[in-house]
Write a protein that holds these residues in place. Structure first.
Motif, PDB file in Angstrom:
ATOM      1  N   SER A 129     -24.254  27.542   7.190  1.00 39.61           N
ATOM      2  CA  SER A 129     -24.945  27.072   5.983  1.00 39.61           C
ATOM      3  C   SER A 129     -25.079  28.279   5.054  1.00 39.61           C
ATOM      4  O   SER A 129     -24.607  29.371   5.368  1.00 39.61           O
ATOM      5  CB  SER A 129     -26.329  26.529   6.364  1.00 39.61           C
TER       6      SER A 129
ATOM      7  N   LEU B 265     -30.414  23.663   5.000  1.00 39.89           N
ATOM      8  CA  LEU B 265     -29.747  22.372   4.782  1.00 39.89           C
ATOM      9  C   LEU B 265     -30.501  21.495   3.794  1.00 39.89           C
ATOM     10  O   LEU B 265     -29.894  20.760   3.007  1.00 39.89           O
ATOM     11  CB  LEU B 265     -29.590  21.611   6.107  1.00 39.89           C
TER      12      LEU B 265
ATOM     13  N   PRO C  89     -27.407  20.954   0.888  1.00 38.99           N
ATOM     14  CA  PRO C  89     -26.886  20.135   1.999  1.00 38.99           C
ATOM     15  C   PRO C  89     -25.361  20.194   2.161  1.00 38.99           C
ATOM     16  O   PRO C  89     -24.679  19.192   2.069  1.00 38.99           O
ATOM     17  CB  PRO C  89     -27.368  18.728   1.639  1.00 38.99           C
TER      18      PRO C  89
ATOM     19  N   ILE D 194     -22.186  22.114   4.676  1.00 41.80           N
ATOM     20  CA  ILE D 194     -22.019  22.749   5.981  1.00 41.80           C
ATOM     21  C   ILE D 194     -20.545  23.037   6.241  1.00 41.80           C
ATOM     22  O   ILE D 194     -19.664  22.356   5.710  1.00 41.80           O
ATOM     23  CB  ILE D 194     -22.611  21.837   7.083  1.00 41.80           C
TER      24      ILE D 194
ATOM     25  N   VAL E 173     -23.869  17.328   4.079  1.00 44.70           N
ATOM     26  CA  VAL E 173     -24.810  16.985   5.152  1.00 44.70           C
ATOM     27  C   VAL E 173     -25.750  15.906   4.634  1.00 44.70           C
ATOM     28  O   VAL E 173     -26.267  16.015   3.524  1.00 44.70           O
ATOM     29  CB  VAL E 173     -25.640  18.216   5.548  1.00 44.70           C
TER      30      VAL E 173
ATOM     31  N   PHE F  54     -29.262  14.955  11.441  1.00 43.03           N
ATOM     32  CA  PHE F  54     -28.375  15.005  10.277  1.00 43.03           C
ATOM     33  C   PHE F  54     -27.012  14.412  10.649  1.00 43.03           C
ATOM     34  O   PHE F  54     -26.647  14.368  11.821  1.00 43.03           O
ATOM     35  CB  PHE F  54     -28.172  16.450   9.810  1.00 43.03           C
TER      36      PHE F  54
ATOM     37  N   VAL G 145     -22.756  14.215   9.269  1.00 40.76           N
ATOM     38  CA  VAL G 145     -21.706  14.704   8.370  1.00 40.76           C
ATOM     39  C   VAL G 145     -20.603  13.652   8.342  1.00 40.76           C
ATOM     40  O   VAL G 145     -19.931  13.422   9.350  1.00 40.76           O
ATOM     41  CB  VAL G 145     -21.125  16.064   8.818  1.00 40.76           C
TER      42      VAL G 145
END
Lengths: 206, 206
Positions: free
Chosen positions: B20, B56, B60, B62, B80, B115, B117
């Motif tokens: 991050s 995050l 957001p 990653i 994210v 979370f 993705v």
């Protein structure tokens, strides 16, 4: 753990993740081999045509993480130094990592450029044992740090809420109560539950 | 490789590196378990007290990378999504990953937040075979991409310089010469050596 043991362990793990930041400020992450390690630094290389190279030349910071077979993690975040005497370093890397000749045969190796990481924060984290164990040190002077952890201050009223809820039971009674830093997950549950806000977040090295 | 195979492989590798960006714009990187995977996304969690969580929530995005036992790497960089229905997701994660109860016993699990993705670019890279092999696709529509690669344009004069110097011999004759993208290292050696600048860098998804 000592600095040079952690650096050597990164070399032993060898294939570690290295994160940089691109021109848009987004993170990038890829597996890169730690090619050399000495008592003060680790060394790696990448090709001039790769996005990773451009990112490091634009913003010379890196976040490295690796895990060994015993589920111990090592993190290193710090500054990247683009080395002088590139031919010497690339030849040294190929001497100590002969498998590189398969990927970059003959003179194609000189499309690679070598970098060093000697400044930053080294962290060791062992989630596989009970209690969990962690340590953090600044590379420049080998000084222990409490990076991203929590501390209980003198306005603690000894109500026991933090101690009884801590997932790792790493809070001990006293005036004030205290956190055994080496066993703390940094999860923040004590921080959220403390009725008198006696727990503060520390970031010794931002 | 299909999207859902790559997502499942990230789950199989399980302990992957997740990068991050912090408030200073620097990269951070740590080993995190992929807790769940379905045909469209991977899922993970982290504690509200951790720097990773703060990073995050602030930005957001990653960059994930993992390597399996056959030295194949998978990368995922994208957005994210902080999930709604946290209790349901955390319970699902603990059901499918019972070892989590050791680290976060009883109700302490609810200091964690889940979370997902589901949007971004997935890349697969196999350095262990000869020739090396790579593939890249956009998650949203499963479309193949040539991310960060090189392409030879029509002003190629067929001088053979690129072909004879390519470390992976992935350049083929023709009018113009062309790069077999799946075997290309993205090292940029052809790009540097081309006497007529016929090779351009592509970044299909910046």
């Amino acid at each position: 753990m000592k600095k040079q043991d952690l650096l050597q362990e990164l070399r032993n793990i060898r294939s570690v993740a290295m994160a940089s930041v691109d021109a848009q400020g987004n993170p990038k992450n890829r597996i890169i081999d730690v090619m050399l390690a000495d008592e003060n630094a680790i060394y790696f290389c990448t090709a001039r045509g790769k996005a990773f190279y451009q990112e490091l030349m634009m913003k010379p910071v890196i976040a490295i993480t690796g895990m060994n077979a015993s589920w111990q993690m090592i993190r290193l975040q710090g500054e990247v130094e683009h080395l002088t005497k590139q031919v010497m370093w690339i030849d040294k890397i190929f001497m100590e990592n002969p498998q590189m000749k398969q990927v970059y045969p003959k003179d194609s190796r000189y499309i690679l450029e070598a970098f060093k990481v000697a400044k930053g924060v080294l962290e060791w984290f062992d989630l596989g044992k009970e209690p969990i164990n962690r340590e953090c040190l600044r590379m420049e002077d080998d000084v222990q740090l409490l990076q991203d952890g929590y501390q209980i201050q003198t306005n603690c009223i000894g109500c026991n809420k933090c101690l009884s809820s801590c997932p790792q039971q790493c809070i001990k009674q006293g005036k004030p109560y205290h956190i055994v830093q080496s066993h703390c997950l940094h999860c923040g549950l004590c921080y959220e539950l403390c009725p008198v806000h006696a727990i503060r977040k520390i970031t010794e090295c931002a």
